[in-house]
Each structure stands twice: as structure tokens, then as C-alpha cells.
Motif scaffolding. Sequence first.
Motif, PDB file in Angstrom:
ATOM      1  N   GLY A  71      20.675  57.771  33.037  1.00  0.00           N
ATOM      2  CA  GLY A  71      22.332  58.936  33.097  1.00  0.00           C
ATOM      3  C   GLY A  71      23.266  57.286  32.944  1.00  0.00           C
ATOM      4  O   GLY A  71      24.516  57.669  32.229  1.00  0.00           O
ATOM      5  N   ILE A  72      23.364  56.628  34.256  1.00  0.00           N
ATOM      6  CA  ILE A  72      24.440  56.590  34.918  1.00  0.00           C
ATOM      7  C   ILE A  72      24.668  55.326  33.090  1.00  0.00           C
ATOM      8  O   ILE A  72      25.995  54.568  32.920  1.00  0.00           O
ATOM      9  CB  ILE A  72      24.250  54.981  35.888  1.00  0.00           C
ATOM     10  N   ARG A  73      23.486  54.554  33.227  1.00  0.00           N
ATOM     11  CA  ARG A  73      24.240  53.468  31.749  1.00  0.00           C
ATOM     12  C   ARG A  73      24.351  54.357  30.203  1.00  0.00           C
ATOM     13  O   ARG A  73      24.902  53.342  30.050  1.00  0.00           O
ATOM     14  CB  ARG A  73      22.194  52.976  30.986  1.00  0.00           C
ATOM     15  N   ALA A  74      24.189  55.422  30.323  1.00  0.00           N
ATOM     16  CA  ALA A  74      24.447  56.146  28.873  1.00  0.00           C
ATOM     17  C   ALA A  74      25.970  57.036  29.455  1.00  0.00           C
ATOM     18  O   ALA A  74      26.758  56.147  27.988  1.00  0.00           O
ATOM     19  CB  ALA A  74      23.603  57.813  28.919  1.00  0.00           C
ATOM     20  N   ASP A  75      26.075  56.330  30.591  1.00  0.00           N
ATOM     21  CA  ASP A  75      27.504  57.442  31.050  1.00  0.00           C
ATOM     22  C   ASP A  75      28.577  55.892  30.485  1.00  0.00           C
ATOM     23  O   ASP A  75      29.842  55.723  30.306  1.00  0.00           O
ATOM     24  CB  ASP A  75      27.586  57.762  32.301  1.00  0.00           C
ATOM     25  N   VAL A  76      27.729  54.932  30.889  1.00  0.00           N
ATOM     26  CA  VAL A  76      28.857  53.310  30.881  1.00  0.00           C
ATOM     27  C   VAL A  76      28.736  52.696  29.510  1.00  0.00           C
ATOM     28  O   VAL A  76      30.176  52.413  29.061  1.00  0.00           O
ATOM     29  CB  VAL A  76      28.080  52.427  31.563  1.00  0.00           C
ATOM     30  N   ARG A  77      28.300  53.020  28.693  1.00  0.00           N
ATOM     31  CA  ARG A  77      27.971  52.938  27.715  1.00  0.00           C
ATOM     32  C   ARG A  77      29.264  53.666  26.564  1.00  0.00           C
ATOM     33  O   ARG A  77      29.515  53.391  26.201  1.00  0.00           O
ATOM     34  CB  ARG A  77      26.679  53.114  26.770  1.00  0.00           C
ATOM     35  N   ALA A  78      29.193  55.113  26.545  1.00  0.00           N
ATOM     36  CA  ALA A  78      30.129  55.870  25.922  1.00  0.00           C
ATOM     37  C   ALA A  78      31.215  55.911  26.489  1.00  0.00           C
ATOM     38  O   ALA A  78      32.263  56.151  25.327  1.00  0.00           O
ATOM     39  CB  ALA A  78      29.690  57.509  26.659  1.00  0.00           C
ATOM     40  N   LEU A  79      31.792  55.849  27.980  1.00  0.00           N
ATOM     41  CA  LEU A  79      33.309  55.143  28.633  1.00  0.00           C
ATOM     42  C   LEU A  79      33.503  54.015  27.721  1.00  0.00           C
ATOM     43  O   LEU A  79      35.137  53.390  27.734  1.00  0.00           O
ATOM     44  CB  LEU A  79      33.247  55.736  29.998  1.00  0.00           C
TER      45      LEU A  79
END
Length: 465
Positions: free
Chosen positions: A364-372
Motif C-alpha cells: 500500500g505504501i508503494r502504491a500510495d507513493v506512486r499515485a501521489l
Amino acid sequence: MSITSKWLACAGAAIVAAPALAAPKEPPFQPVEKAVHERTGVAVRWQQNAAAREEALAQVRVLLKKSLTVNSAVQIALLNNRDLLATFEDVGVSAADLREAGLWKNPSIDLSFRFPDRPPSAVNAEEAVAFDILDLLMLPLRKRVAAEQLAATQLRVTSEALRVVAEVKSEVYWLQGERAMLTHRKTIVEINATSLDLAQRQHDAGNITDLALAQQQAAYNTARLAFAGAENEQREHREKLNRLLGLWGADTAWKLADGLPSLPEGDVPLRGLESLAVAQRLDLGAAQKELASLVRALGLTKSYRYIGALEFGVDTEHEPDHSNVTGPTFRLELPLFNQGQARVAKGEAELRRAERKVEALAIGIRADVRALHDKLAALRETARFYQSEIVPTQRAVTSGTQLRYNGMLTGNYDLFNARADQADAEQKSIETLRDYWMTRAELERAVGGSLRPRATARTAENKTK
């Protein structure tokens, strides 16, 4: 003094004379203070008494006397947010649990008195003292589990502080942007009011139709309603910031510093950002610490699954003939029915659950970083396009329309529309810039407080070793 009492006194003296538990290398809240300061540049304190609380309130009042900036708002929140201050006490609870884990269980004393029903009438007395040997054997591993739980708590509390910091930054950016946009919204209302006044006078003179007047009235009503809605939304966000800062009463009359920051020169590179987030995110570190604690707890359960109780002591019985019978006692629970199978199965299930949660959190952290990051890059390009193309072009249109109006080559309504379009473009430019800084604050939170590699990242990488 009886033999049992002497033995108990000697054992107690030995325990007291034994080396005290090693004191922590640092105060339990110091890692939180250090991590928050490294990631935000703002100090945080554990307010453990009334004097510390009064000192913090005095600092808050000093900060409120000046215009509120992003940094001063963050400092006030770290000093005065009641929910955050309550979360800080989790560190104290975990530190107390660690101290408790290092203490040997108190000995138990059994006393019995038996009275004969025929002579001789001497009382038969018995006294015994016993120590829990199993508790002593488990003490070192129990202390390690408690120490890991304290470390997890420290990371989790720091993560909560960084979450509050990100929320405060977003709210300050929102209010700064909204106040600047209100100026342009008010300009649009004034332009539409002037246009409606002119249309009313032309309609009274019979120069425009009812439909044209109604169109101007509708445009004015829409602009006025949008302005009123923006004012109400600004009040709501101001109260949200008051809650984050822990302010009430006269302290809510603060003033906000003007202006959003300009766009930074460089973009935030995506390369290495995911790894940086995994290294810096303290909630992930807390989850990893809790996982390690579960591993040790499961090992403890498996090691002593067959030993439910293990006690050693000494017993003295006073016979009616005034003789004493003294000897050691030993109590061991036989694992005939309960051999710890359920405890082991429960520990294994909890361990698997923790492993999956750690993996899910990392993904989830990796996905949030990419999206943001993608959102931030898009907002940056949009903001630059507004600043370099749309707003200058709209200003040129307004200037040209003004020249044509001065030369009586165009009408009033064309000039009104050009000015309204310029105000709308400037408002959207500010809105995009505001959204950029709010998204950047969210990305900082997603990465763990800093968008650039630093010593804290290396520290975070080692927190599970």
C-alpha cells in the motif's frame, strides 16, 4: 526467627543486593523527539507534569501573537493537539510494561494452624515460602519482547505525530489558497453586479429584452452563491485547523500569513522514492517490530509449553512436641490435559496474520507513493501552464478588450466578460498551486516525513535488526 523466615530473609537480601536492572540508554520519549525533529525540523515534547504543560501553553500563546505560518501551525499542533498528547502517553505505558517485564514475581507465603481435638493441646503450625522459578527462567526473553513492543510504540507514536503534521500543513495550505481565491471570487461578484446594474438600466430604457436581463441576473446569482459557499467552506476548514491545533475561545482569533509558496524549481524524482518510503515509514517499522515481538513470544510459548507452573521453596512444620520439620518444596504442573497446543496454534495464527499485514502495508505504501507522485507531477505541470500561458493570455485579452472598449469598438458586456474570465483564470491558477502543496504534504507523509534521503532513512532501515 524460624528457619523459613531466615531463608526468606536471605533470599530477599540476595535479590536486593543483586545488580539492578540496566537503566535504559535514553529516556523512552527521546527517540520520538529525535525522529520528529529530523523529519520536520520542529520540536516535540512529552509533557509529563503541570509545569511542562504550562510551558507548552506559554509557547503556544507566543506563536499565536504572530501571523500563523505552516511551521508555526505545525509547532502549535505538536505542543497542543490533545489527541496527539494522549497518544504520547502510549510511550509511558510501554516503558512501564518493559520495567514490569524485568521484575521477578513476588514470592508466595503459606501459613496454616491446626488445633488438636484432644491433649496435648499444642498448636500444629506450618509455614512455607515458594518462588516461581518458571517466571525467573522466562524473564530475559520476556524483557526482549517488552523492549521490542516499546520500540514499536515509539515508532507508531512518531508516525502519528507525522500524520498530524501532514494534516496541519494541508489545512494551512488550503486556507492560504482559499483566502487568495476569495479575492478573485469577490471580483467576479462585483463584475457581475456591475453588469446586472447596467442591464437593469438598459432594460428600464427598453434597450434589452427580458431574456437578456434574466441572463445577467442568473450570472450574478451564480457568482454570489459561489462566493457565499466559499466563505462557508473557509469557516469549516478554519474550525478543522482549530481542532488540529487544540485551540478554543480567544485563541481561535489567530491570523493567517499571506500567500502560498511558489512552485519549487525542481521536480520530485520518482526514482528511489518507493524504497525511501519503505525505509522511512515509521508505521511500517512499528509493524515490523510487532512482528519480531510475535516471533519471540511464539518462541517463548513453544519453549515452555509443557511447563505450566514451576515453583521451589522451603516448608517448616512445628510439631506439638516443639520439634521442627523443615525441607524444600517443589511444585510442577503436569501437562496431562493441556500441553499448550492452543497457545501455540494461536501464536502461529497471530504471526501469519502479522506477516500478511506487514506485506499489505508495504504494498500500500508503494502504491500510495506512486499515485501521489503522479498527481503531484500533473498538478505541477498544470500550475506552470496556468502561470506561464493561461493567466498571461487572459490578461492580454482583458487588456486588448479594454483598448477596444476605450476606442468604442466593443461593448460593456465584452469588457465585463473579459475581466470575469481573467479573475476566473487567476482563481484556478491559485487553486492548482494550493492543490500542489496539499498533495506535496500528503506525499511527504506517504514517504515518511522527508522527500530526500537522509540519515533518518538509514536509521529506519536498521530498526528491525
